[in-house]
Design an enzyme around this catalytic site. Structure first.
Site, PDB file in Angstrom:
ATOM      1  N   ASP A 151      11.086  -1.123  -1.654  1.00 15.93           N
ATOM      2  CA  ASP A 151       9.752  -0.912  -2.205  1.00 15.93           C
ATOM      3  C   ASP A 151       9.846  -0.921  -3.722  1.00 15.93           C
ATOM      4  O   ASP A 151      10.120   0.105  -4.321  1.00 15.93           O
ATOM      5  CB  ASP A 151       9.187   0.407  -1.698  1.00 15.93           C
ATOM      6  CG  ASP A 151       7.753   0.646  -2.149  1.00 15.93           C
ATOM      7  OD1 ASP A 151       7.111  -0.308  -2.599  1.00 15.93           O
ATOM      8  OD2 ASP A 151       7.295   1.788  -2.074  1.00 15.93           O
ATOM      9  N   GLU A 182       3.320  -0.144 -10.890  1.00 15.03           N
ATOM     10  CA  GLU A 182       2.524  -0.290  -9.664  1.00 15.03           C
ATOM     11  C   GLU A 182       2.337   1.061  -8.971  1.00 15.03           C
ATOM     12  O   GLU A 182       1.283   1.346  -8.427  1.00 15.03           O
ATOM     13  CB  GLU A 182       3.206  -1.274  -8.714  1.00 15.03           C
ATOM     14  CG  GLU A 182       2.362  -1.631  -7.477  1.00 15.03           C
ATOM     15  CD  GLU A 182       2.639  -0.761  -6.270  1.00 15.03           C
ATOM     16  OE1 GLU A 182       3.551   0.083  -6.348  1.00 15.03           O
ATOM     17  OE2 GLU A 182       1.937  -0.912  -5.274  1.00 15.03           O
TER      18      GLU A 182
END
Lengths: 455, 455
Positions: B286, B320
């Site tokens: 991730d 992000e």
């Protein structure tokens, strides 16, 4: 638990003992009764076995071993050899076994190792800064004050280390090998060893093993694999390692014993289970679960008013993980009565969904056990595999005593073994109910048969 | 990644953009061509798709995205918003994308949050001493100097907290609830909140989420469950919590962009992927994996000399995980050209074994995409599910741009998500080859079709 290659250390352990004083002059029974009669005798226990299973799985004792284990581990936490928590754990169990109405509850003195973990850290300095998760192996010696800063040599096996031993001098050796237990790097002049965690699956977890006294720590699978990649790229790896453990003189401790005394042959001894707990995690799985089902095996007999011909005995070992210390001292003390030990039982691979037993003994004894296992058909745990195993019963088995170990669906065992993950979250009450039922049926029936197991 | 309820923060992200300047005055195509012709046109790409797949899965590019990801994560490590490592990561990627021969490689400035984790600890003092593993949630505020010592209130849900809000005053609230993202305990007067780690599976792992500014940390599933058991037994639980994080003014950072410039319609934009990485773990899954396959999608086209009619664009987001900061700023900056965005693509649920795509768009667009997916038959990844998702593409989809997200067998995703376990050990080169092939085929073919996707 672990295989024999992996040394271990730990805390305290449990024995469930069902034996038969078969005239103290006879070394052991050879199975005087014709087998069909024995099979018929065992089949006559079908109703009793059913009542034990009903009580453990559906009745009043449902979830009891799980809830007792939760209370024990939540209350005590980890309980490493020589610690105050180990003393508290022994007191807790001694009181609880008495309160439960078990018989002849007592403590037997043992001497145990006393090693205390200190501050530990490992920092990668090259090729980049990276804080590594480490755990010193039991009995590890401290680094010099301020730690060691050294280049790393990554090897995939002991064979590779031997080949590259000149390169190892003055370095920190990293073993990127699954399931390597021991460290021989000191022999070739390394300053310390980092061992890849023993597990088929990791989420940044480290594993706690036992060790020959040198500077050795466990690192995560992730870090071991990363250093192997860096080494393959030709990158220079430097690590600063600091470990401050201390070893003290051996400490006084106890094995804890509880019994259901046999009605005809009150002497004896079977079924050794470990209550292994490291100083990380809470030892719910290794081996709180084993201890609790051995306690429960006696409790279930007691609640049902079942008093077998021979004695059922549960022993909780002290310092099982430090090389089976308590179990070894117990063997030395009690081997004089070995002819009276009918069956030794150990559960040290987790109390997950049970499949049956693994068994070591003669063909005749195996035939008897196969009949006993048929009584477990209501819970579909009738398999009888070869080769009972367990560090705490192997000396008994080596000396000829039949031995059984609990056989479970244990694929997850090494995910949690000797880590902070070994907590109640690993356990399931339903699985523990089934393990308790299996354990109680086997122990009670074998203890109550007319004859001892043939050797 | 996570669902919409779970806020996130992070680092930098990737966009793969394939678009079509369909006469800049036309808002978007409505699919002027009869569908059978489009299907025929797509089928004509069978050979090209096969060559992309062969290169990625069996050819020279085999394992390339995996090895590049390993080098990136091993070299940089974690890269939280505002950190030096994030700057290094952006420089690394900027150089690597240029060195790979991609076109129009450039940086676009963004402002990002700058929160720095401090020392963190939680010690249970009652009913027994127990050191807890914790991880402060992103943006969490520090405790007062010396920490907070307070009694614990365990609740299973926000509803229970509301009912028991009088009891919460001055306490540390523990949520023993799976998958709760936010914390509202401050509203009812609690001094801090401890949230059970978001995972279906734990080995003493903590999870790192984003947070409204208050004192909030994540604890392990194991500790949450233990405290729930203790509370049920009526035991008083006291915890000392210390957290020293600091929040600084927003920092300067960059989104990183690379392209294969379209031959006929060089403008534009598709396919946004996250390169989310927390300050724990190494963000291999991730969202290093997502970033790398988006890079790889361009690389594969380049190696094969495939220049689509429209531009393929990959964008690596900064920050992000701090609420899609880089992606939001990119949207604000580029939405003026929204009519030229043909398809946005995001891979933020791991680059595990791919199954196909999830897609949001009109029925006509879906029909076109279903034909494109048929080209992936050689690697058996042809499924087209409903509802493309992704925090970094949702504003585009909400505004009417077709959006696709990579659909993988992702059952393990939350085992590692935002933990120290998110490292290269989670990734498989074979799975990444397949993801890259899928990603490249879809991006190239959609970018090269005669018409834009109908809206």
């Amino acid at each position: 638990m672990q295989g024999r290659q992996i040394k271990r250390c730990g805390l305290f352990s449990l024995t469930l003992l069902a034996t038969f004083l078969h005239c103290s002059c006879l070394p052991h029974s050879t199975g005087g009764k014709p087998f069909p009669e024995t099979a018929k005798e065992i089949a006559s226990y079908t109703k009793v076995a059913k009542s034990i299973i009903d009580l453990a799985v559906y009745g009043k004792a449902q979830n009891r071993s799980y809830e007792r284990l939760a209370d024990f581990t939540d209350t005590i936490g980890n309980r490493v050899s020589g610690s105050k928590n180990l003393d508290l754990a022994i007191k807790y169990m001694f009181s609880a076994l008495r309160k439960d109405g078990l018989e002849n509850v007592h403590l037997e003195p043992v001497k145990i190792p006393h090693w205390v973990r200190g501050e530990e850290s490992a920092m990668m300095l090259q090729p980049r800064n990276h804080t590594m998760a480490i755990l010193g192996l039991g009995s590890s010696v401290a680094t010099p004050q301020g730690g060691i800063e050294a280049e790393v040599l990554v090897v995939e096996s002991f064979e590779e280390l031997k080949k590259r031993q000149k390169e190892a001098i003055g370095k920190i050796v990293v073993y990127n090998q699954p399931f390597i237990g021991a460290s021989k790097a000191a022999e070739v002049g390394a300053v310390a060893t980092l061992i890849r965690s023993i597990t088929p699956f990791s989420i940044n977890r480290y594993w706690m093993g036992h060790n020959d006294p040198m500077t050795t720590a466990c690192i995560t699978v992730e870090d071991a694999m990363m250093m192997a990649r860096m080494a393959k790229r030709g990158q220079r790896i430097v690590v600063r390692l600091t470990m401050n453990a201390q070893t003290f003189p051996d400490a006084d401790s106890f094995n804890t014993v509880a019994e259901i005394i046999g009605s005809e042959h009150p002497e004896q001894v079977i079924s050794l289970l470990n209550v292994v707990i490291w100083d990380v995690g809470q030892g719910a799985m290794d081996d709180g679960g084993g201890a609790l089902i051995s306690w429960e095996a006696l409790s279930l007999s007691k609640v049902l008013g079942l008093r077998p011909r021979r004695t059922l005995r549960t022993v909780l070992w002290s310092a099982e993980e430090q090389g089976g210390v308590g179990a070894q001292q117990y063997f030395q003390l009690h081997k004089v009565n070995i002819s009276n030990f009918n069956l030794v039982m150990e559960s040290d691979l987790g109390t997950f969904s049970p499949l049956g037993l693994q068994f070591t003994g003669s063909a005749q004894a195996r035939a008897v056990m196969a009949e006993v296992m048929k009584l477990l058909k209501p819970i579909n745990t009738t398999t009888l595999e070869e080769h009972g195993e367990g560090v705490d019963i192997e000396m008994w088995m080596d000396a000829g005593v039949p031995g059984a170990s609990l056989h479970v669906a244990d694929s997850r065992y090494f995910w949690f073994h000797h880590t902070n993950g070994d907590t109640m979250s690993v356990q399931s009450p339903i699985e523990m109910n089934l393990c308790s039922a299996l354990w109680a049926v086997v122990a009670y029936v074998v203890a109550d048969l007319e004859e001892m197991l043939p050797r």
